[in-house]
Each structure stands twice: as structure tokens, then as C-alpha cells.
Design a protein around this motif. Structure first.
Motif, mmCIF file in Angstrom:
data_model
loop_
_atom_site.group_PDB
_atom_site.id
_atom_site.type_symbol
_atom_site.label_atom_id
_atom_site.label_comp_id
_atom_site.label_asym_id
_atom_site.label_seq_id
_atom_site.Cartn_x
_atom_site.Cartn_y
_atom_site.Cartn_z
ATOM 1 N N ARG A 2 90.095 34.813 99.466
ATOM 2 C CA ARG A 2 90.817 36.043 99.750
ATOM 3 C C ARG A 2 90.333 37.199 98.886
ATOM 4 N N GLU A 3 89.850 36.878 97.689
ATOM 5 C CA GLU A 3 89.435 37.928 96.775
ATOM 6 C C GLU A 3 87.928 38.121 96.728
ATOM 7 N N ARG A 4 87.159 37.111 97.079
ATOM 8 C CA ARG A 4 85.703 37.200 97.015
ATOM 9 C C ARG A 4 85.088 36.666 98.303
ATOM 10 N N ARG A 5 83.949 37.242 98.651
ATOM 11 C CA ARG A 5 83.223 36.815 99.843
ATOM 12 C C ARG A 5 81.949 36.083 99.428
ATOM 13 N N LEU A 6 81.429 35.279 100.342
ATOM 14 C CA LEU A 6 80.115 34.692 100.141
ATOM 15 C C LEU A 6 79.092 35.782 100.418
ATOM 16 N N THR A 7 78.318 36.135 99.424
ATOM 17 C CA THR A 7 77.339 37.203 99.591
ATOM 18 C C THR A 7 75.914 36.664 99.707
ATOM 19 N N VAL A 8 75.748 35.376 99.515
ATOM 20 C CA VAL A 8 74.435 34.741 99.642
ATOM 21 C C VAL A 8 74.223 34.321 101.092
ATOM 22 N N PRO A 9 72.973 34.176 101.507
ATOM 23 C CA PRO A 9 72.733 33.656 102.854
ATOM 24 C C PRO A 9 73.395 32.282 103.015
ATOM 25 N N THR A 10 74.090 32.100 104.107
ATOM 26 C CA THR A 10 74.872 30.889 104.354
ATOM 27 C C THR A 10 74.480 30.304 105.699
ATOM 28 N N LEU A 11 74.317 28.986 105.741
ATOM 29 C CA LEU A 11 73.931 28.303 106.964
ATOM 30 C C LEU A 11 75.042 27.364 107.391
ATOM 31 N N ALA A 12 75.450 27.469 108.648
ATOM 32 C CA ALA A 12 76.423 26.544 109.241
ATOM 33 C C ALA A 12 75.709 25.782 110.343
ATOM 34 N N VAL A 13 75.680 24.459 110.208
ATOM 35 C CA VAL A 13 75.040 23.614 111.207
ATOM 36 C C VAL A 13 76.110 22.742 111.835
ATOM 37 N N GLY A 14 76.163 22.764 113.147
ATOM 38 C CA GLY A 14 77.163 21.980 113.851
ATOM 39 C C GLY A 14 76.561 21.136 114.943
ATOM 40 N N ALA A 15 77.354 20.200 115.437
ATOM 41 C CA ALA A 15 76.965 19.323 116.531
ATOM 42 C C ALA A 15 78.247 18.821 117.196
ATOM 43 N N HIS A 16 78.076 18.014 118.215
ATOM 44 C CA HIS A 16 79.224 17.439 118.903
ATOM 45 C C HIS A 16 79.913 16.474 117.950
ATOM 46 N N PRO A 17 81.168 16.382 117.838
ATOM 47 C CA PRO A 17 82.205 16.997 118.637
ATOM 48 C C PRO A 17 82.773 18.299 118.064
ATOM 49 N N VAL A 18 82.366 18.699 116.858
ATOM 50 C CA VAL A 18 82.985 19.876 116.241
ATOM 51 C C VAL A 18 82.323 21.192 116.631
ATOM 52 N N GLY A 19 81.112 21.150 117.145
ATOM 53 C CA GLY A 19 80.446 22.356 117.631
ATOM 54 C C GLY A 19 80.298 23.418 116.567
ATOM 55 N N ASP A 20 80.727 24.627 116.884
ATOM 56 C CA ASP A 20 80.563 25.756 115.965
ATOM 57 C C ASP A 20 81.794 26.015 115.106
#
Length: 63
Positions: A2-20
Motif C-alpha cells: 500500500r505504501e510502496r510499489r515494485l519499481t524494478v522490472p517484474t515478470l509474471a509467468v502463468g499457465a493452466h489452471p491459474v492463467g494470468d
């Protein structure tokens, strides 16, 4: 987050069943988000599709 954001490049990798789901959770708190979905893959990406995961990780880590 709530007070700070991720400012570094961030990668989210998903697959079935959770997807994105991870990308949707990170998008509101991340300045630089890259999201990738691995097709035809089960829940444990490194076990199910290691080569495809590596093809996503390598370019991201090279920046």
C-alpha cells in the motif's frame, strides 16, 4: 504494497489452471510488468515445460 510499489522490472509467468492470475495481482502495484503465459502447461511450469519457461526467462533476465 500500500505504501510502496515494485519499481524494478517484474515478470509474471502463468499457465493452466491459474492463467494470468499472478499478472492481474501484480499489475496494480508494479511499474514495469511483463506477463507471459505458457501454453499447454500444467500448474508446475518448470516440470511441465522447462524449455518454454527458459525461453521466457532468458530474454527477461538479459533485459
Amino acid at each position: 504494497m500500500r505504501e510502496r510499489r515494485l519499481t524494478v522490472p517484474t515478470l509474471a509467468v502463468g499457465a493452466h489452471p491459474v492463467g494470468d492470475a499472478l499478472a492481474r495481482q501484480l499489475r496494480p502495484v508494479t511499474d514495469d510488468l511483463t506477463s507471459r503465459l505458457i501454453p499447454d502447461c500444467g500448474h508446475i511450469i518448470p516440470l511441465d515445460r522447462p524449455a518454454e519457461l527458459l525461453s521466457v526467462l532468458e530474454p527477461f533476465l538479459r533485459g
